[in-house]
Design an enzyme around this catalytic site. Structure first.
Site: not given
Length: 517
Positions: A281, A340, A393
């Site tokens: 990430e 995301k 995440c």
């Protein structure tokens, strides 16, 4: 034998007398703290059954209000012990002042404790204390439904769901069938059956039946775990996961910009024999348009020359909507972007917080605080010739969202930056959650972190290999692309919460009907 039974009943009577006062409150809090040991890195998964069984026994003689209070104490201790690392993320890594970080941690703990309080309150109000309906129907339904609500209300926080603790237990076999909430239901049902079997005041026949049902529940789970719900759709191929190990304090410093880019490029160039290379990430500490011509385009040209695809985490910017995204982009044969969707509370998403806390956090200019959530219907990225289910995440904690990529996705990829958690129990907890997602989906999972636990997980949720924590390294291995669908990937997470809701509605209807007669 009779003397032993009499002694057991005597001890039980004394303990039952003590559970109504402050000793019972302390016991509830202690059980909540002990429950954390059921999760990684400790792995004492039987505590996930024993602790709720103890809580169910502790609330037996209480009114629904007192039962809710005891459930709150249980949940507060559980989350204070289990997610204390949030203080590290906010204060040690995010720069939030110690008082504000402490306050935010306590706020989160209090909110999370309300869910176990609600489960206990509903249980105490819905059926008589010693009835099998309370232990085997009402308590499992209330707890499962509250966990499900916790997973989406106020953006959701599904950490420490009971189901995650069972990724290595016989109950893991229920995960591909009806998801992690179904595993939770089985855990709490096991707690109720255990309490029925251990209650010396119950009839021997009923206690034996409860013990038998408990054994059958676990044997069926173990048998489900032997079933291969998905199948190979291609030959195994080699992948390489790059763990940069960039210190969180250094990540966005200008003097580390060029060394960071050089490090990732050099580590990648050593693994052109892999069909897929994955970076973590926000591996590139700059927006895509700032480094596209000078860095990304030459890297992509080199990857294409060797027949390798690259997935890498990088912030992106959409000038048309003036939106910033936390993204994964693909370089190689097929270009694409994934933004995301589920932003992190406190770090990326402030909207559910009180206005004064939102203003305070925005004034600190945290690196990820300006992101916009991506669309829910984004097309799948392609890498190594297959569609990929990508998450960033802690999106991997939302199984229902991961299932949107199935059955098209041949494998799963999660990129993360667990440097936010320091060297805390959050690292193995997060891997445990990710493993459950692979088990639910019946897909290999490639988990790449900046520093944390970079791992290759097989379609059964087993860890194949990991990179050393806290070191710059590359983890390489072979994975198998898979097709087909597990029942959980077809149904999503609806069955267990849906069944729980119907059961609670039935209890409510039955109670109202009794009140009217």
């Amino acid at each position: 034998m009779n003397a032993a039974l009499r002694e057991i009943r005597r001890v039980y009577t004394v303990a039952a007398a003590l559970r109504t006062g402050i000793y019972g409150d302390l016991a509830a809090a202690s059980l909540g703290g002990l429950l954390v040991l059921a999760f990684a890195p400790y792995g004492c998964y039987l505590l996930a059954v024993l602790a709720p069984a103890g809580l169910l026994w502790l609330i037996a003689p209480l009114s629904w209000r007192r039962a809710a209070l005891r459930g709150f104490l249980f949940g507060a201790a559980e989350f204070l012990c289990g997610v204390h690392w949030i203080y590290i993320s906010l204060h040690g890594m995010g720069g939030v002042s110690a008082p504000v970080a402490s306050l935010m941690l306590l706020m989160l703990v209090a909110v999370m404790a309300c869910y176990s309080a609600a489960a206990c309150g509903l249980t105490a109000a819905g059926a008589p204390a010693a009835s099998w309906r309370r232990r085997l129907l009402l308590f499992p339904a209330a707890w499962t439904l509250m966990e499900w609500v916790r997973g989406w209300f106020l953006t959701g926080f599904p950490w420490l769901n009971l189901g995650y603790s069972q990724v290595d237990s016989p109950l893991r076999g229920y995960a591909p069938v009806w998801g992690v909430y179904g595993v939770t239901f089985c855990v709490v049902l096991s707690a109720g059956l255990l309490l029925c079997a251990a209650d010396p005041s119950g009839a021997l026949r009923k206690r034996a039946a409860a013990l038998g049902a408990l054994l059958i529940l676990w044997v069926i789970g173990a048998s489900f775990a032997t079933i291969h719900w998905t199948h190979a759709v291609g030959a195994p191929f080699r992948v390489s996961l790059v763990q940069g190990n960039i210190a969180q304090d250094d990540k966005w410093q200008p003097e580390y910009f060029e060394p960071t880019l050089d490090m990732y490029r050099n580590l990648t160039e050593q693994h052109w024999d892999s069909r897929l290379v994955i970076w973590p990430e926000a591996a590139v500490p700059a927006y895509e348009d700032e480094v596209k011509l000078s860095y990304l385009d030459p890297l992509e040209a080199e990857a294409q020359k060797h027949g390798t695809d690259i997935l890498l985490g990088i912030p992106t910017y959409d000038p048309a909507g003036d939106h910033y995204y936390n993204s994964v982009i693909s370089l190689g044969k097929n270009d694409g972007e994934y933004h995301k969707r589920h932003l992190v509370p406190f770090g990326e998403n402030f909207e559910f917080l009180p206005a004064w806390i939102r203003s305070l956090l925005r004034s600190m200019d945290l690196p990820y605080s300006s992101f916009t959530p991506g669309a829910t219907d984004q097309p799948l990225l392609e890498a190594a010739g297959y569609p990929v289910g990508v998450s960033i995440c802690y999106e991997d904690a939302y199984g229902n969202e991961i299932m949107r990529a199935l059955p098209q996705a041949a494998f799963l990829v999660n990129v993360s930056n667990d440097g936010w958690f320091g060297d805390s129990i959050a690292l193995p907890q997060h891997l445990e959650i990710a493993r459950m997602g692979a088990l639910e989906a019946g897909r290999y999972l490639l988990r790449t972190t900046n520093t944390g636990i970079t791992a290759i997980v097989d379609a059964g949720g087993h860890v194949v290999s990991t990179a050393p924590v806290g070191e710059e390294s590359v983890l390489s291995g072979d994975i198998e692309p898979r097709g087909g669908a597990t029942p959980a990937s077809l149904w999503g997470d609806a069955p267990a919460p849906g069944l729980s809701f119907l059961m609670l509605a039935g209890f409510a209807w039955r109670r109202r009907r009794k009140a009217d007669t």
